[in-house]
Design a protein around this motif. Structure first.
Motif, short mmCIF file in Angstrom:
data_model
loop_
_atom_site.label_atom_id
_atom_site.label_comp_id
_atom_site.label_asym_id
_atom_site.label_seq_id
_atom_site.Cartn_x
_atom_site.Cartn_y
_atom_site.Cartn_z
N LYS A 62 12.46 -3.33 2.19
CA LYS A 62 13.53 -2.34 2.06
C LYS A 62 13.09 -1.21 1.14
N ILE A 63 12.41 -1.57 0.04
CA ILE A 63 11.89 -0.55 -0.87
C ILE A 63 10.87 0.32 -0.15
N ALA A 64 9.96 -0.33 0.61
CA ALA A 64 8.93 0.41 1.33
C ALA A 64 9.56 1.42 2.30
N ARG A 65 10.62 0.99 2.99
CA ARG A 65 11.28 1.89 3.93
C ARG A 65 11.91 3.09 3.20
N SER A 66 12.39 2.85 2.00
CA SER A 66 13.03 3.95 1.26
C SER A 66 12.02 4.99 0.78
N TYR A 67 10.74 4.66 0.77
CA TYR A 67 9.70 5.60 0.33
C TYR A 67 8.92 6.20 1.50
N THR B 55 2.92 -3.52 16.04
CA THR B 55 3.82 -4.14 15.08
C THR B 55 3.48 -3.71 13.66
N GLU B 56 4.46 -3.73 12.80
CA GLU B 56 4.28 -3.32 11.41
C GLU B 56 3.28 -4.21 10.69
N ILE B 57 3.36 -5.51 10.92
CA ILE B 57 2.47 -6.42 10.21
C ILE B 57 1.01 -6.20 10.62
N TYR B 58 0.77 -5.93 11.91
CA TYR B 58 -0.61 -5.69 12.35
C TYR B 58 -1.15 -4.43 11.70
N GLN B 59 -0.36 -3.37 11.72
CA GLN B 59 -0.83 -2.10 11.17
C GLN B 59 -1.11 -2.22 9.68
N GLY B 60 -0.24 -2.97 8.97
CA GLY B 60 -0.48 -3.17 7.55
C GLY B 60 -1.73 -3.98 7.29
N THR C 9 0.83 -1.19 0.00
CA THR C 9 0.00 0.00 0.00
C THR C 9 0.88 1.25 0.00
N PHE C 10 0.31 2.32 -0.55
CA PHE C 10 1.02 3.60 -0.61
C PHE C 10 0.00 4.70 -0.41
N ALA C 11 0.21 5.53 0.61
CA ALA C 11 -0.69 6.66 0.89
C ALA C 11 0.18 7.90 1.08
N PRO C 12 0.13 8.86 0.14
CA PRO C 12 0.93 10.08 0.30
C PRO C 12 0.59 10.80 1.61
N HIS C 13 1.58 11.44 2.20
CA HIS C 13 1.36 12.09 3.49
C HIS C 13 0.32 13.20 3.40
N ASN C 14 0.23 13.86 2.22
CA ASN C 14 -0.74 14.95 2.10
C ASN C 14 -2.13 14.47 1.72
N THR D 258 3.00 6.75 3.49
CA THR D 258 2.91 5.63 4.42
C THR D 258 2.71 4.36 3.61
N LEU D 259 3.58 3.37 3.86
CA LEU D 259 3.53 2.13 3.10
C LEU D 259 3.40 0.94 4.03
N TYR D 260 2.59 -0.04 3.62
CA TYR D 260 2.43 -1.29 4.35
C TYR D 260 2.49 -2.45 3.36
N LEU D 261 3.06 -3.56 3.82
CA LEU D 261 3.14 -4.77 3.01
C LEU D 261 2.23 -5.82 3.63
N GLY D 262 1.45 -6.50 2.82
CA GLY D 262 0.54 -7.52 3.34
C GLY D 262 0.36 -8.65 2.35
N GLY D 263 -0.26 -9.74 2.82
CA GLY D 263 -0.50 -10.90 1.98
C GLY D 263 -0.19 -12.19 2.71
N VAL D 264 -0.78 -13.29 2.26
CA VAL D 264 -0.62 -14.59 2.92
C VAL D 264 0.84 -15.03 3.01
N PRO D 265 1.64 -14.92 1.93
CA PRO D 265 3.05 -15.35 2.07
C PRO D 265 3.79 -14.59 3.15
N MET D 266 3.49 -13.30 3.30
CA MET D 266 4.17 -12.51 4.32
C MET D 266 3.69 -12.91 5.72
N ILE D 267 2.41 -13.21 5.87
CA ILE D 267 1.89 -13.62 7.17
C ILE D 267 2.59 -14.87 7.65
#
Length: 863
Positions: A222-227, A469-474, A71-76, A232-241
């Protein structure tokens, strides 16, 4: 050195024993490096489950859950703006470069038909996207946020955030290796060199695949952190869980493993206040655990989320064994201070051999029940514990006495005869108020029965992790804004496409019966539409995907889409369903351009033929398979929504498809990770209930063989059974669902708690033979073995309670409720068990005379 009993003759050579243990540790060091954790989503499902077979088949046809959302949500909050879209485009390009990413689909790829408006006829020439220079961003924002297909899939309803759907590459080597194993299974070739080689190839392929998958997830993070400075970026999905659950468990194993040892050191120090009685149990437990890990590495068994706690369990079980030996040694030292060190060791090991041996067997029997659950990770957990307890018993009866033989015998502390007030109090109450205790236990049993009937399996992945935690928030963000978290599929079966049949959809469906206007197959299906000059004919930025021939378009029919729409509308009305995708939504999108009239067969064909292949791979192929004759509805569950029964939800969909839409029962399937995970929990719970009889039967036989008394065997079943039922009942009353870890609490409670019962009954039977009075026997049993029970139970409780500080909620629940179960088992063994013994044996209604000082009950609370 005095004579050694024949069964303990090996104790004549303590240095040889220590040398052999060191050699075993050296060998274990080599194989321990092969010990692995399995982070695949397959660890969450049931082996040989027909639902799993259906899921795998559907995954092969349509693609499974091997995708992630970023996910990607611009700060503004302005997503559809030039700057934000530029950032999004850069993000998409960076993600697409990650090795292991197959494709990325985002709002940048979505066809814009209203920004400004075009007709369906224009699709034959191409379509705009947000990358087009002349796209109206204001209109595009309205179009995308109101789109029946893309809203809450790739963009939030308020237009402030978006999601990239990241399809992950499959692993051909793993697929080939898995197919080879399946082929051998079908041919019943499950032994021999070919079978072993196939399993080894599959194991190596899976390990390589998991390493690559973990690398992909880490690269995306790592890419998400760089943006993060851009939004605000979150990563989600069954493989990540699945991967994150193992990450948390491995972290807990490292952090809490040390914490458990530290607290146990403090507990042992408080109980015994001698360095040897702290160092020896910890050394024995550490050696047992490490040797077991070495054996597991040699066997190439992998730990999963479910079996990850075997290290803590094995360490705690080993320490509880050594505590009984320590208490016996110290009691003998107090009674007969003239005994030599070797005599003390030999006598202790001889007296405690039978109860320790049978406690090990009963614990093995309890965990052995898990080996028939039908759930591969649970079965391995059972085998791991059975193997570990064997190693633990061997180490306890070799290394522990060997080291103790090399130490001076020590001396009893001056205050060993001080009575433990808690033990005395519960002992007195049990002796003189046995009926009251039994009645209270009966009421607790009734309440536990009611509580057990209320137990739920309503597990939510989002609630498996702490809220910070990051995973919960995502997961929470995706759940609330982008259509839900956990996927499920509904698959409808029709007649498959036959290239030479020359019809539309169903063989008996006349596609043109009511379509006089389109009697000529060559007539333009959009001839009635207003003609207009294509304003984008010279636009280089116009997305002009080359349309490939798509003969399967003739498989689709009006009747087929009507049946699909009925099922879609029904499923979509269910409150727990978030985003539900199917061709019905694409048709809804198309209807906006033809004044709401349903598409005719020819219009369906024309539209499908106009869609470029690249776009078709995202909009059509995941939801239709003409070759197999299937249409798919792909949905996701809103985990933060109302509680619901997943199996009832599934059955209601099947009922509607069969009874209301008139599908044959075999032509409607509900599958997906939601179904598989719920099936795993249900089967795990069913297996625990069904094997409870097996556990109790085996424990009963152990009691009967050891104590040679039917009465003792029957009474010994009561305390731990009640403790287990009470814990599960308490979870039912408190609304806490059973999960993949807490479902094993009953087996663990009986497996560990029954150890105390065996030791208590063994000591009671000896005292009763001496005194002939149950109340006197209870008094002396409490004064000696009662304290050992207190020490072992408190040590177990401390060990498990440390897990409550984990960030992985199933680990927290497992630690908390297992500690509670151990406390209840201790109380039951110190109150209900002696009360039942008094009631069934009778006794003189007077205070017993204590033994003389040399043989009197002792208190082990001091050093």
């Amino acid at each position: 050195m005095s004579a050694v009993p024949s069964q303990l003759a090996y104790l004549r050579f303590p240095w040889l024993i220590i040398g052999l243990v060191l050699a075993a540790l050296g060998l274990a060091t080599v194989f321990a490096q092969q010990f692995r954790f399995d982070a695949s989503s397959e660890t969450l499902v049931v082996e040989d489950d027909p639902d799993l077979a259906a899921y795998e088949r559907v995954s092969q046809v349509f693609g499974g859950d091997a995708f992630l959302f970023l996910t990607f949500a611009p700060h503004n909050g302005e997503l559809i703006s030039p700057s934000a879209l530029q950032d999004l485009d850069a993000l998409v390009r960076d993600v697409a470069k990650v090795e292991g990413v197959k494709r990325v689909f985002s709002i940048l790829d979505v066809p814009l038909l209203k920004s400004p408006p075009v007709t369906l006829a224009d699709l034959l020439e191409g379509f705009r996207t947000l990358r087009s220079n002349d796209a109206d961003l204001g209109l595009a924002a309205d179009e995308l946020t109101s789109s029946p297909f893309f809203s809450e899939l790739l963009i939030t309803r308020d237009g402030t955030g978006t999601a990239l759907k990241i399809d992950l590459e499959s692993d051909d080597e793993l697929a080939t290796a898995t197919a080879a194993v399946a082929s051998l299974q079908r041919s019943s070739t499950t032994t021999g060199a070919a079978w072993d080689a196939a399993l080894q190839n599959q194991r190596f392929a899976r390990e390589a695949f998991l390493e690559k998958r973990a690398a992909v997830i880490e690269a995306l993070r790592k890419i998400a952190r760089s943006y993060q400075e851009r939004g605000t970026l979150y990563l989600g999905g069954v493989p990540m869980i699945a991967a994150d659950m193992i990450t948390y468990v491995k972290s807990d194993l490292t952090i809490f493993g040390g914490a458990v040892i530290g607290l146990m050191v403090l507990a042992l120090g408080f109980f015994f206040r001698r360095v040897r009685w702290v160092a020896l149990p910890v050394l024995t437990a550490a050696v047992s655990v490490f040797l077991t890990i070495g054996v597991l590495g040699a066997l190439e068994w992998q730990a999963t989320v479910i079996s990850s706690n075997f290290v803590s369990l094995l360490g705690i079980t080993t320490i509880s064994l050594t505590i009984h030996l320590i208490v016996q040694y110290r009691e003998q030292l107090l009674i007969d201070a003239d005994m030599s060190g070797p005599e003390l060791v030999h006598s202790t090991m001889r007296i405690k051999f039978a109860p320790c041996f049978y406690t090990a067997l009963t614990t093995i029997a309890a965990f052995g029940s898990l080996t028939v659950s039908g759930i591969l990770p649970v079965e391995y957990f059972g085998w791991m514990m059975c193997l570990g307890i064997v190693v633990s018993f061997v180490v306890t009866y070799t290394l522990f006495p060997a080291v103790l033989l090399l130490l001076p015998k020590g001396r009893p502390a001056a205050n060993l005869a001080v009575t433990n007030n808690f033990i005395r109090a519960v002992g007195e109450f049990a002796r003189w108020r046995p009926l009251a205790i039994t009645l209270v236990a009966g009421m607790i049993a009734i309440a536990a029965y009611v509580g057990v009937s209320r137990v739920s399996l309503d597990n939510r992945f989002a609630e498996y992790f702490d809220t910070d935690t990051e995973i919960y928030q995502g997961m929470r963000y995706i759940d609330e804004n982008l259509g839900g978290t956990i996927p499920f599929d509904v698959v409808l079966k029709f007649a498959p496409y036959e290239p030479d049949a020359g019809g539309f959809g169903d063989a008996d469906d006349d596609a043109f019966a009511d379509e006089d206007a389109f009697a000529d197959p060559g007539e333009d299906p959009f001839a009635e539409e207003d003609a207009f000059e294509d304003p984008f004919a010279e636009d280089d930025d116009f997305a002009d995907g080359e349309v490939e021939d798509y003969p399967e378009k003739y498989w689709f029919s009006r009747n087929m889409l009507d049946d699909l729409a009925r099922v879609h509308r029904f499923v979509d009305t269910q409150p727990q369903v978030g985003k539900l995708l199917s061709l019905t939504l694409l048709e809804d999108f198309a209807l906006e351009f033809i004044e709401g009239e349903k598409l005719s067969n020819l219009q369906i064909v024309a539209i499908l033929g106009a869609i470029p292949a690249e776009l078709r791979s995202q909009l059509i192929d995941p939801y239709a398979s003409p070759a197999t004759g299937e249409l798919r509805l792909s949905g996701r569950i809103i985990e933060s929504g109302p509680s619901f029964d997943r199996e009832a939800f599934r059955q209601e969909i099947l009922r509607f498809g069969v009874e209301e839409v008139q599908f044959a029962p075999a032509d409607v399937q509900v599958t997906g990770m939601m179904v598989l995970f719920n099936s795993m929990l249900s089967q795990l719970l069913d297996s625990q209930i069904s094997t409870l009889t097996y556990i109790l039967a085996v424990v009963f036989v152990m009691f009967l063989v050891l104590l040679k008394s039917l009465r003792y065997a029957l009474l010994g079943m009561v305390p731990n059974t009640l403790a287990s039922a009470t814990v599960i009942g308490a979870m039912g009353f408190s609304g806490i669902p059973l999960d993949m870890m807490t479902t094993t609490i009953a087996a663990i409670c009986i497996g560990i708690g029954v150890d105390d019962t065996i030791h208590y009954l063994h000591r009671f039977s000896e005292e009763y033979k001496k005194w002939g009075d149950a109340r006197v026997a209870v008094s002396f049993a409490h004064a000696s073995i009662g304290r050992a029970l207190n020490y072992t139970s408190l040590t177990v409780m401390i060990g498990f309670s440390v897990l409550c500080f984990s960030s992985f909620v199933p680990t927290v629940m497992f630690g908390l409720w297992t500690a509670v179960a151990m406390l209840l088992a201790l109380l039951a063994n110190l109150t209900l068990l002696p009360a039942l013994l008094v009631l069934t044996h009778g006794g003189r209604p007077q205070q017993p005379e204590l033994r003389n000082q040399d043989a009197g009950p002792v208190d082990e609370t001091a050093a």
